[in-house]
Design a protein around this motif. Structure first.
Motif, short mmCIF file in Angstrom:
data_model
loop_
_atom_site.label_atom_id
_atom_site.label_comp_id
_atom_site.label_asym_id
_atom_site.label_seq_id
_atom_site.Cartn_x
_atom_site.Cartn_y
_atom_site.Cartn_z
N THR A 181 0.83 -1.20 0.00
CA THR A 181 0.00 0.00 0.00
C THR A 181 0.86 1.26 0.00
OG1 THR A 181 -1.74 -1.16 1.22
CG2 THR A 181 -1.83 1.24 1.21
N ILE A 182 1.88 1.28 0.87
CA ILE A 182 2.78 2.44 0.96
C ILE A 182 3.54 2.62 -0.36
CG2 ILE A 182 4.84 3.35 2.09
CD1 ILE A 182 3.88 1.97 4.65
N THR A 183 4.00 1.51 -0.92
CA THR A 183 4.72 1.56 -2.19
C THR A 183 3.85 2.14 -3.29
OG1 THR A 183 6.04 -0.38 -1.57
CG2 THR A 183 5.94 0.19 -3.91
N LEU A 184 2.58 1.73 -3.32
CA LEU A 184 1.67 2.24 -4.34
C LEU A 184 1.42 3.73 -4.18
CD1 LEU A 184 -0.32 1.75 -6.68
CD2 LEU A 184 -2.06 1.20 -4.97
N LEU A 185 1.20 4.18 -2.95
CA LEU A 185 0.95 5.61 -2.71
C LEU A 185 2.16 6.45 -3.11
CD1 LEU A 185 -0.95 5.51 0.71
CD2 LEU A 185 -1.91 5.75 -1.59
N ASN A 186 3.35 5.93 -2.83
CA ASN A 186 4.57 6.65 -3.25
C ASN A 186 4.67 6.70 -4.77
OD1 ASN A 186 5.46 7.24 -0.66
ND2 ASN A 186 6.61 5.32 -0.46
N LYS A 187 4.32 5.59 -5.40
CA LYS A 187 4.38 5.52 -6.87
C LYS A 187 3.42 6.51 -7.50
CE LYS A 187 3.84 2.27 -10.71
NZ LYS A 187 3.52 0.86 -11.09
N LEU A 188 2.27 6.71 -6.85
CA LEU A 188 1.27 7.64 -7.37
C LEU A 188 1.49 9.07 -6.88
CD1 LEU A 188 -1.93 5.41 -6.95
CD2 LEU A 188 -0.62 5.85 -9.04
N SER A 189 2.58 9.28 -6.13
CA SER A 189 2.95 10.61 -5.61
C SER A 189 1.87 11.19 -4.72
CB SER A 189 3.25 11.57 -6.77
OG SER A 189 4.31 11.08 -7.56
N VAL A 190 1.24 10.35 -3.91
CA VAL A 190 0.25 10.82 -2.93
C VAL A 190 0.99 11.23 -1.67
CG1 VAL A 190 -1.78 10.23 -1.58
CG2 VAL A 190 -1.53 9.32 -3.90
N LYS A 191 1.12 12.52 -1.43
CA LYS A 191 1.87 13.03 -0.28
C LYS A 191 0.98 13.29 0.92
CE LYS A 191 5.54 13.15 -2.89
NZ LYS A 191 6.61 12.13 -2.73
#
Length: 236
Positions: A181-191
């Motif tokens: 989940t964290i990896t995906l959010l980082n990939k989508l640039s969700v800060k």
């Protein structure tokens, strides 16, 4: 038509972009996605035969539907093309309204009293080996009975049920975990996690048809199905 087979899904939605980040789902929904890939192209076309589709498959389907039977070979039938069946049996497949074959009449088989290797469906003929009348009834294991037996031995469908899965907006599937989940959010640039919200939705017949149609034309499938009220698919 009732939504008796509807599933409950949890969506993580980016409110700012109005996009589905991913869906948190169980085995049944993943099995349903796998099941889509086993559908014959004729079965998919049949689901949308009454509405305009991009491409020519709908026109081809309707032309075969209207073709006089006199042009079809005697040992063939249009039904094999217009109403093909998937060989896979999973929970939720009825969401796509792909009808199953009607139940067939139970057929009896017989052998001789000496248990030779021959069987017959006529209890009054002689065994080719020992010439004894073949009148001893034997049990017939139908395809449906075999499916039930297989379900009792192990899980039906495709994937294991002890895992929670995440399905991306483009329908890519992977096991659910904190790290993924964290990896995906980082990939989508969700800060800012404040832009994210959890949304629980029902996935039934209407949504299944929308998902199938959207999966053929776009990458943001879950967003189109659950967040786009204009993307309507009529049940036929």
């Amino acid at each position: 038509m009732t939504n008796s087979a509807a599933m409950s899904l949890k969506l993580l939605v980016n409110k700012q972009d109005r996009k589905v980040v991913f869906a948190e789902v169980n085995k049944d929904f993943v099995d349903f996605l796998f099941y889509i890939l086993t559908l014959p192209i004729g079965a998919i076309t049949k689901l949308f035969a009454k509405e305009p589709l991009s491409g020519s498959l709908g026109d081809l389907y309707r032309s075969i539907e209207n073709l006089n039977d006199m042009y079809i070979l005697q040992n063939k039938t249009k039904e094999t093309v217009l109403n093909p069946k998937s060989s896979t049996n999973v929970p939720g497949q009825d969401l796509l309204l792909v009808s199953e074959d009607p139940p067939t009449t139970h057929k009896k088989f017989y052998r001789c009293m000496h248990q030779c290797k021959y069987v017959t469906d006529e209890p009054k003929i002689a065994c080719p080996n020992c010439r004894t009348i073949m009148s001893v009834e034997v049990s017939y294991a139908s395809t449906e009975a075999a499916k039930v037996a297989a379900a009792l031995v192990g899980e039906a469908g495709f994937v294991k049920g002890v895992v929670t899965y995440m399905v991306m907006d483009d329908l890519a599937v992977k096991p659910m975990s904190t790290i993924s989940t964290i990896t995906l959010l980082n990939k989508l640039s969700v800060k800012d996690v404040c832009v994210l919200e959890e949304k629980e939705v029902q996935f039934g017949i209407q949504e299944a048809l929308k998902l199938l149609k959207a999966s053929l034309v776009c990458k943001n499938v879950l967003t189109r199905v659950f967040l786009d009220p204009e993307d309507h698919v009529e049940i036929i």
